[in-house]
Design a protein around this motif. Sequence first.
Motif, PDB file in Angstrom:
ATOM      1  N   GLY A 221      -0.751 -37.787  -7.306  1.00 28.24           N
ATOM      2  CA  GLY A 221      -2.160 -37.992  -7.003  1.00 28.24           C
ATOM      3  C   GLY A 221      -2.374 -39.066  -5.962  1.00 28.24           C
ATOM      4  O   GLY A 221      -3.231 -38.938  -5.075  1.00 28.24           O
ATOM      5  N   LEU A 242      -7.041 -34.552  -8.167  1.00 27.79           N
ATOM      6  CA  LEU A 242      -6.281 -35.790  -8.363  1.00 27.79           C
ATOM      7  C   LEU A 242      -6.293 -36.134  -9.847  1.00 27.79           C
ATOM      8  O   LEU A 242      -7.338 -36.471 -10.408  1.00 27.79           O
ATOM      9  CB  LEU A 242      -6.880 -36.940  -7.556  1.00 27.79           C
ATOM     10  CG  LEU A 242      -6.604 -36.956  -6.045  1.00 27.79           C
ATOM     11  CD1 LEU A 242      -7.492 -35.945  -5.322  1.00 27.79           C
ATOM     12  CD2 LEU A 242      -6.832 -38.335  -5.446  1.00 27.79           C
ATOM     13  N   ALA A 245      -4.449 -40.599 -10.643  1.00 29.64           N
ATOM     14  CA  ALA A 245      -3.870 -41.248  -9.460  1.00 29.64           C
ATOM     15  C   ALA A 245      -4.019 -42.760  -9.597  1.00 29.64           C
ATOM     16  O   ALA A 245      -5.131 -43.250  -9.819  1.00 29.64           O
ATOM     17  CB  ALA A 245      -4.568 -40.760  -8.199  1.00 29.64           C
ATOM     18  N   LEU A 335     -11.363 -34.808  -9.691  1.00 32.14           N
ATOM     19  CA  LEU A 335     -10.473 -35.935  -9.984  1.00 32.14           C
ATOM     20  C   LEU A 335     -10.895 -36.626 -11.272  1.00 32.14           C
ATOM     21  O   LEU A 335     -12.045 -36.524 -11.700  1.00 32.14           O
ATOM     22  CB  LEU A 335     -10.435 -36.939  -8.833  1.00 32.14           C
ATOM     23  CG  LEU A 335     -11.659 -37.845  -8.569  1.00 32.14           C
ATOM     24  CD1 LEU A 335     -11.252 -39.002  -7.645  1.00 32.14           C
ATOM     25  CD2 LEU A 335     -12.817 -37.081  -7.946  1.00 32.14           C
TER      26      LEU A 335
END
Length: 536
Positions: A221, A242, A245, A335
């Motif tokens: 990520g 993501l 991350a 994300l």
Amino acid sequence: MALTNQSADVHVQVSQGPVRGRREGPDARVAAFRGVPYAAPPTGPLRFAPPAEPPPWHEPLDAAGPRGTVPLQLPSPVGTLMADPQTPQTEACLTVNIWTPGPGGRARPVLVWLPGGSFLTGGADLPRYDGAELAAQENLVVVLVNYRLGALGFLAPHEAEPATIEGTGTQLTFRTASPDGFTTNAGLLDQIAALRWIRAEITAFGGDPERIAVAGQSAGGQALAALLALPQVRPLFRRALLHSAPLGMAPLTRQAAAETADLFRTAAGAAGPQQLRTASAEQIRAAQQHILTRPRPPGDVRPPFQLVADTTVVAADLTRALRHSPPLDGTEILLGTTRHECALWFGRQTEGPDREAVLAQFRAEFGPRADEALARYTAAAPAPSQALTAAFEDLKTDAFFAAPTQDFADTLHTHGARTWLYRFDWQLPGRHQALRACHCLDIPFLLGREEARHAPLFEGTDQNTMTHLRRQMRALWGAFVRTGTPAPHTNWPAHHPDRPAIRTLGATPADTIRPSLLEPGREELWQAHTGTPDAS
């Protein structure tokens, strides 16, 4: 296009030559191709160089079974919890594993997964990354990418030079000025080369090159966050995901990376570049182990080999680099984080930290507001006896994951991307309940075979609950890969900095929308926080 489909074997043709895969997965509805090269083996003079074009072959490439293409690495604590098998390792690891409901026919959306593992561990052949079930359930082409790890992917001695990315999309190439063939961020360049190959060749596997979504988890990520700032790379995919991350972990400076490289070279017994290129796998692993066992400050879980701020491919500040890159108009991004990311590293410690040690960590983040911040964090502890341990874990989770991810989402929105935020809240029961909703816990709800869901980590878990949540997550993520929105028929609004909307998964009550990745009472602390999260 597909050439033949006889019995369990499936044959396709890519630019480099013919490839033979095999049907597997639920009701043998998926064709799997393992260990397909996207670049030349990075060995000999190519060991620390940018990835080179894959050589052609004439006889069918046997991709019908486990290929043993796990990159060179040391054992992983997560691997123990997930009962990873002892899979053969190789430096000839620049390969992809592909699962497709069927080559030929109408083109399907594509999900490309960049595995995590602190830039040190992981590999597409591991059962927990198997993509057959996801491909079958959501009618997707799923691709897992192997790339160079550890020192082989991210060693940056003084003589290393950043690569220049020339061209764009499938026409991009790498050039380095280093006379010794050393490049910074070789593992990241591997990922770019893999995306270039996938964009050019995925049609042969039944994939739609116009509907490629790239997912990166953990280190993957963070790498994807760096790639989003590179306009040459953006044409290779349409959407991005993501997962966890560590955006609060800044890339290494060139000086810090060079100092680690000097220590590594000494441990490997290599006097110069040529000796590093010819060092054995055992020497490489032993030198990495030496680096990993060095004393470090309390709470510091940064990997010694990771992205390096070379100012050409990787910036010192990934969020700032994104702000100064071309707009992300037309890009959709999903994300999020798990609720208790850092419990993976600290949740199994037998002795909790003392108050002064924890307060020192809070002072490093919040200065004169440290006592107030600690009080807010301990108030949310599951039990008074766990207050300091939970506060320490949650501080690190917020510093490395939650707060910077929310900030990154704001930047994505203002930079033109349609953005959705989630938080994975399902917590482990039983023997590993101290890990709570820890880092990596969400992966088995998207990827993996049945055996991975019966790993030691899930001992005592209700499998029916897992099955329900797994189907739900796969459906949401599948919708995102197909359409660019994770939930067209449910209440999950896109993120807006003025109207944050974070979907919780596996929470009680189920599937709520919350205003922040951070727990109540903490948002204001981080909004007033002006520094980079302290890694110590």
